[in-house]
Design a protein around this motif. Structure first.
Motif, mmCIF file in Angstrom:
data_model
loop_
_atom_site.group_PDB
_atom_site.id
_atom_site.type_symbol
_atom_site.label_atom_id
_atom_site.label_comp_id
_atom_site.label_asym_id
_atom_site.label_seq_id
_atom_site.Cartn_x
_atom_site.Cartn_y
_atom_site.Cartn_z
ATOM 1 N N LYS A 46 -3.457 -2.797 63.105
ATOM 2 C CA LYS A 46 -4.417 -3.639 63.822
ATOM 3 C C LYS A 46 -5.824 -3.069 63.729
ATOM 4 C CE LYS A 46 -5.327 -5.797 68.321
ATOM 5 N NZ LYS A 46 -4.873 -5.968 69.721
ATOM 6 N N ALA A 47 -5.951 -1.757 63.884
ATOM 7 C CA ALA A 47 -7.264 -1.117 63.785
ATOM 8 C C ALA A 47 -7.813 -1.216 62.366
ATOM 9 C CB ALA A 47 -7.166 0.335 64.229
ATOM 10 N N SER A 83 -7.044 -3.423 60.014
ATOM 11 C CA SER A 83 -7.289 -4.789 59.571
ATOM 12 C C SER A 83 -8.654 -5.315 60.001
ATOM 13 C CB SER A 83 -6.193 -5.726 60.095
ATOM 14 O OG SER A 83 -6.220 -5.789 61.509
ATOM 15 N N GLU A 84 -9.273 -4.654 60.970
ATOM 16 C CA GLU A 84 -10.618 -5.056 61.372
ATOM 17 C C GLU A 84 -11.620 -4.855 60.236
ATOM 18 O OE1 GLU A 84 -11.529 -2.947 64.920
ATOM 19 O OE2 GLU A 84 -10.020 -3.997 66.149
ATOM 20 N N GLN A 85 -11.297 -3.938 59.307
ATOM 21 C CA GLN A 85 -12.166 -3.734 58.150
ATOM 22 C C GLN A 85 -11.998 -4.839 57.109
ATOM 23 O OE1 GLN A 85 -11.847 0.312 56.570
ATOM 24 N NE2 GLN A 85 -11.178 1.067 58.566
ATOM 25 N N ALA A 97 -12.130 -8.179 57.798
ATOM 26 C CA ALA A 97 -12.489 -9.392 58.522
ATOM 27 C C ALA A 97 -12.805 -10.560 57.602
ATOM 28 C CB ALA A 97 -13.682 -9.103 59.440
ATOM 29 N N GLU A 112 -0.196 -7.765 56.531
ATOM 30 C CA GLU A 112 0.367 -7.375 57.831
ATOM 31 C C GLU A 112 1.888 -7.351 57.783
ATOM 32 O OE1 GLU A 112 0.282 -8.660 62.559
ATOM 33 O OE2 GLU A 112 -0.874 -9.808 61.081
#
Length: 357
Positions: free
Chosen positions: A39-40, A42-44, A46, A57
């Motif tokens: 989750k952390a 995957s913010e990269q 966007a 995922e």
């Protein structure tokens, strides 16, 4: 190292999602931790399209994909290439970019040294082939009787011993044929032989020239039930390390000699030009994870240049810019060159190339 395995990755048009994640589940609530790390990370990503992000995922959070670490590359809602890592990635990384960010994978994996491991005794041998894909394990045994000499004496003693020696020779011959076949099949650069001290020379004598030229005989290793495999594995790793060191030394010497004969170039711009022209045999570079060097690229594998105008001169109307190491990996793969990491290199940007011509 050859980068043949990456070629299918470049058959799809980008942009690509690239991600490196610690996927180790061997701790309490390991699955929950993997999901939090994803989750952390995957913010990269966007800007990634939703189907591609979804398959990434699914892969990283799948219990069947558990490993100390994992690298994955996706585009168009499809995983194009993934590889388990023997250790967690040196740092969690994610990019959405024109080319897949494969260099961290190549640097962490290190050189793949195709080789054959053999432990022999009078009954036969265990042969392990390490090359593309999972190691291949086979047992070779033609005849197991008579296999042991005795001290009975009598008129039949010599006849019995001759039969025993013939059994040894027959098994050694069968093992040699199996080893020769494996060497040819994977292009092995090393054949590491251990086992019974009387059986080893019988095998060595019967190996073909190709296997003999790659032969290393070591002292530790036994087929006996319950024997410790660790000493033999250590001997194998030492043989591989010696081969790698020798190969690096050879390439650096070729680079130094080639620099005086126009058979080597140094610096990113010159290496890019030589790759574009298909003249590179081997790229030498120091692994610099923090490098931020950029180049201009076109749609084809060998299209890269330090300057935008160079790409336009080669007929690429709208060049794109991306990481230099990503473009180098694609060009090395496309031109059937090799990539070797070296600890240090006296060259601009710590990159150079040995040329074919």
């Amino acid at each position: 190292m050859k980068l043949d395995m990456l070629r299918p990755l470049y058959e799809r048009e980008g942009p690509y999602a690239s991600a490196y994640l610690d996927t180790d589940r061997a701790v309490e609530q390991g699955g929950d931790q993997v999901e939090l790390r994803w989750k952390a990370l995957s913010e990269q990503l966007a800007d990634t399209d939703k189907p591609t992000l979804a398959v990434m995922e699914k892969l990283f959070t799948d219990v069947n994909a558990a490993a100390p670490g994992r690298a994955a590359f996706a585009a168009g809602g499809e995983i194009l290439y993934t590889e388990a890592l023997a250790e967690p990635p040196r740092r969690a990384t994610a990019r959405w970019s024109p080319l897949p960010h494969v260099m961290p994978l190549l640097a962490q994996r290190g050189e793949n040294v195709p080789h054959v491991r053999v432990i022999i005794d009078h009954l036969g041998a265990d042969v392990v082939t390490v090359g593309p894909g999972a190691p291949r394990r086979t047992s070779v045994q033609v005849q197991d009787w008579p296999h042991q000499k005795t001290a009975q004496g009598g008129w039949s003693q010599r006849h019995y011993e001759n039969n025993v020696e013939e059994t040894w020779a027959r098994n050694a011959r069968a093992v040699a044929e199996a080893v020769d076949e494996e060497v040819r099949r994977i292009g092995a650069v090393l054949v590491v032989v251990a086992g019974d001290p009387q059986s080893r020379p019988l095998l060595v004598e019967k190996l073909g020239k190709e296997a003999s030229d790659r032969l290393v005989v070591v002292d530790h290793g036994s087929r006996a039930t319950g024997s410790d495999p660790f000493p033999f594995n250590q001997d194998v790793e030492s043989a591989i390390d010696s081969w790698l060191e020798g190969r690096r030394t050879e390439l650096l010497e070729r680079y130094q000699e080639g620099s005086t004969k126009e058979l080597a170039v140094s610096g990113l711009s010159a290496v890019a030009c030589a790759l574009r022209e298909g003249r590179v045999d081997t790229v030498l570079m120091v692994d610099r994870p923090d490098s931020d060097a950029l180049v201009w690229i076109g749609p084809e594998g060998g299209q890269l240049a330090a300057e935008r105008e160079e790409m336009q001169e080669w007929g690429v109307a709208e060049p794109r810019q991306d990481r230099a190491d990503a473009a180098l990996a694609r060009a090395i793969s496309a031109t059937d060159a090799e990539l070797w990491f070296v600890p240090e290199l006296d060259a601009p940007g710590e990159i150079a190339a040995v040329l074919r011509f």
